[in-house]
Structure formats: C-alpha cells, structure tokens
Design a protein around this motif. Structure first.
Motif, PDB file in Angstrom:
ATOM      1  N   VAL A 136      55.895  32.021  -2.477  1.00 37.33           N
ATOM      2  CA  VAL A 136      57.355  32.079  -2.470  1.00 37.33           C
ATOM      3  C   VAL A 136      57.862  31.090  -1.411  1.00 37.33           C
ATOM      4  O   VAL A 136      57.502  31.196  -0.239  1.00 37.33           O
ATOM      5  CB  VAL A 136      57.869  33.508  -2.165  1.00 37.33           C
ATOM      6  N   SER A 137      58.684  30.144  -1.841  1.00 37.11           N
ATOM      7  CA  SER A 137      59.201  29.124  -0.925  1.00 37.11           C
ATOM      8  C   SER A 137      60.246  29.708   0.017  1.00 37.11           C
ATOM      9  O   SER A 137      61.017  30.585  -0.366  1.00 37.11           O
ATOM     10  CB  SER A 137      59.845  27.977  -1.704  1.00 37.11           C
ATOM     11  N   PHE A 138      60.252  29.188   1.232  1.00 36.92           N
ATOM     12  CA  PHE A 138      61.255  29.564   2.224  1.00 36.92           C
ATOM     13  C   PHE A 138      61.642  28.314   3.000  1.00 36.92           C
ATOM     14  O   PHE A 138      60.864  27.365   3.122  1.00 36.92           O
ATOM     15  CB  PHE A 138      60.729  30.663   3.163  1.00 36.92           C
ATOM     16  N   ALA A 139      62.875  28.291   3.486  1.00 33.86           N
ATOM     17  CA  ALA A 139      63.385  27.106   4.185  1.00 33.86           C
ATOM     18  C   ALA A 139      62.812  27.015   5.590  1.00 33.86           C
ATOM     19  O   ALA A 139      62.667  28.018   6.286  1.00 33.86           O
ATOM     20  CB  ALA A 139      64.908  27.155   4.253  1.00 33.86           C
ATOM     21  N   LEU A 140      62.495  25.783   5.981  1.00 28.74           N
ATOM     22  CA  LEU A 140      62.097  25.497   7.355  1.00 28.74           C
ATOM     23  C   LEU A 140      63.326  25.008   8.108  1.00 28.74           C
ATOM     24  O   LEU A 140      64.392  24.813   7.530  1.00 28.74           O
ATOM     25  CB  LEU A 140      61.005  24.421   7.380  1.00 28.74           C
ATOM     26  N   SER A 141      63.167  24.764   9.373  1.00 29.02           N
ATOM     27  CA  SER A 141      64.255  24.198  10.171  1.00 29.02           C
ATOM     28  C   SER A 141      64.570  22.799   9.656  1.00 29.02           C
ATOM     29  O   SER A 141      63.674  22.078   9.203  1.00 29.02           O
ATOM     30  CB  SER A 141      63.848  24.114  11.634  1.00 29.02           C
ATOM     31  N   PRO A 142      65.834  22.379   9.717  1.00 28.77           N
ATOM     32  CA  PRO A 142      66.191  21.038   9.253  1.00 28.77           C
ATOM     33  C   PRO A 142      65.480  19.942  10.037  1.00 28.77           C
ATOM     34  O   PRO A 142      65.257  20.075  11.237  1.00 28.77           O
ATOM     35  CB  PRO A 142      67.699  20.965   9.502  1.00 28.77           C
TER      36      PRO A 142
END
Length: 182
Positions: A136-142
């Motif tokens: 499941v993909s999750f956002a990293l820090s920009p």
C-alpha cells in the motif's frame, strides 16, 4: 599578382545548381522521438540487514513490541515532488502490517514497519492502523530540489501478531522498499 575571385551572381549560382542535378523534392520527412517520464526517484536504505537478537517467547505479550530498530530511507529524485513509497513482503497473518517470511520457524511473531514520527516508543509502537501495510503506497516528505538526498526515518519492530500463539524459533522477513511518483 594576386587575383581576387569574383562572386557568382544569383543567376549564375542558380544555373550551377540546376546544371549539377540538385532538385527540390515534392515532400520531405523528419522523425521525432521522445521519452515522457514523471521523473525518477532512487531509494537507498541505511542498512541492508537488521538483527533483533534473541528474545524469549514469554516476552511477547498480546499485541506488544519486544524490540524496535531504526531504518532510514534516503530518497533522491530528478525533480521537486512528493514521492510515494510502498513496502512489500510476506504477510501470513490476517493483519497485512505484520511481515514474516514463510520459511520462518517461529510463529505468532513478525515485523511491523512504522514511519518514525519522533514520539514512538516500545509501548506505543504496536499500532496496526498507523503501520505500513503490505503493498500500500503512502506519501513521503516532499522533495524540494532535484538531486538533493532526502531522508525518511522508519522504525521496524519485532511484534507479536495480535493474540496468535508464539512458538520459538528463528523469524525473518525480507522487505522491499519501492519509491515512485504518482
């Protein structure tokens, strides 16, 4: 005596071109190619192997964490973006946040992955709703600048799988961290 060459007049030049057999074509063709990409990101992990040591089966209370270790993912992208990451591995329990390879001898235990928020300890680590789920993909820090390394900290915990019975033996898990653009 030095002679200077006289330039050909426009008419003479036209006659030379026609008389040498060069003619204009009715059509001309040109091919264009390009590769379109959202960009790229590479990921490197601070360690390729983590050793959690030896623990007694009685130390694994229901839904508890016995040990946790840090792991840093360094992400380098070709442009400013907010990359996504996914972690994949074998999750044999009903909870897709506890990883354990099929060849493991120990049962009822596995490894959980959490993004390190700075306030997680052994007592608060076990939290399936906050843990990384398999594939499941999750956002990293920009990532602000192309080529600038960006570190994302994680914690990996050795946990009991809910209230599953724990049997002694070696437990292992092989995880793959994948970073991508959306």
């Amino acid at each position: 005596m030095v002679r200077s060459a006289k330039p050909l007049s426009g008419v003479a030049l036209a006659c030379v071109l026609v008389s040498s057999g060069i003619q204009a074509a009715d059509t001309a063709e040109v091919n264009f190619t390009a590769q379109i990409s959202d960009g790229t990101c590479d990921v490197q992990l601070s360690q390729s192997s983590l050793q959690f040591g030896i623990h007694k089966a009685v130390d694994f209370q229901s839904g508890a964490t016995v040990a946790m270790l840090p792991l840093t993912a360094t992400v380098i992208c070709s442009g400013a973006t907010t990359p996504k990451m996914s972690v994949s591995g074998s999750t044999p329990y009903s909870d897709s946040t506890i990883f354990r390879d099929p060849g493991s001898v120990a049962t009822g235990v596995g490894f959980m992955v959490r993004q390190d928020t700075g306030d997680i300890d052994l007592g608060s680590f076990y939290n399936p709703s906050q843990a990384v789920s398999n594939n499941v993909s999750f956002a990293l820090s920009p990532v602000g600048n192309a080529g600038t390394p960006h570190n994302d900290p994680f914690l990996l915990g050795l946990v009991r799988a809910g209230s599953e019975s724990v049997t002694p033996g070696a437990v292992k898990s092989t995880l793959t961290f994948t970073v991508s653009f959306d």
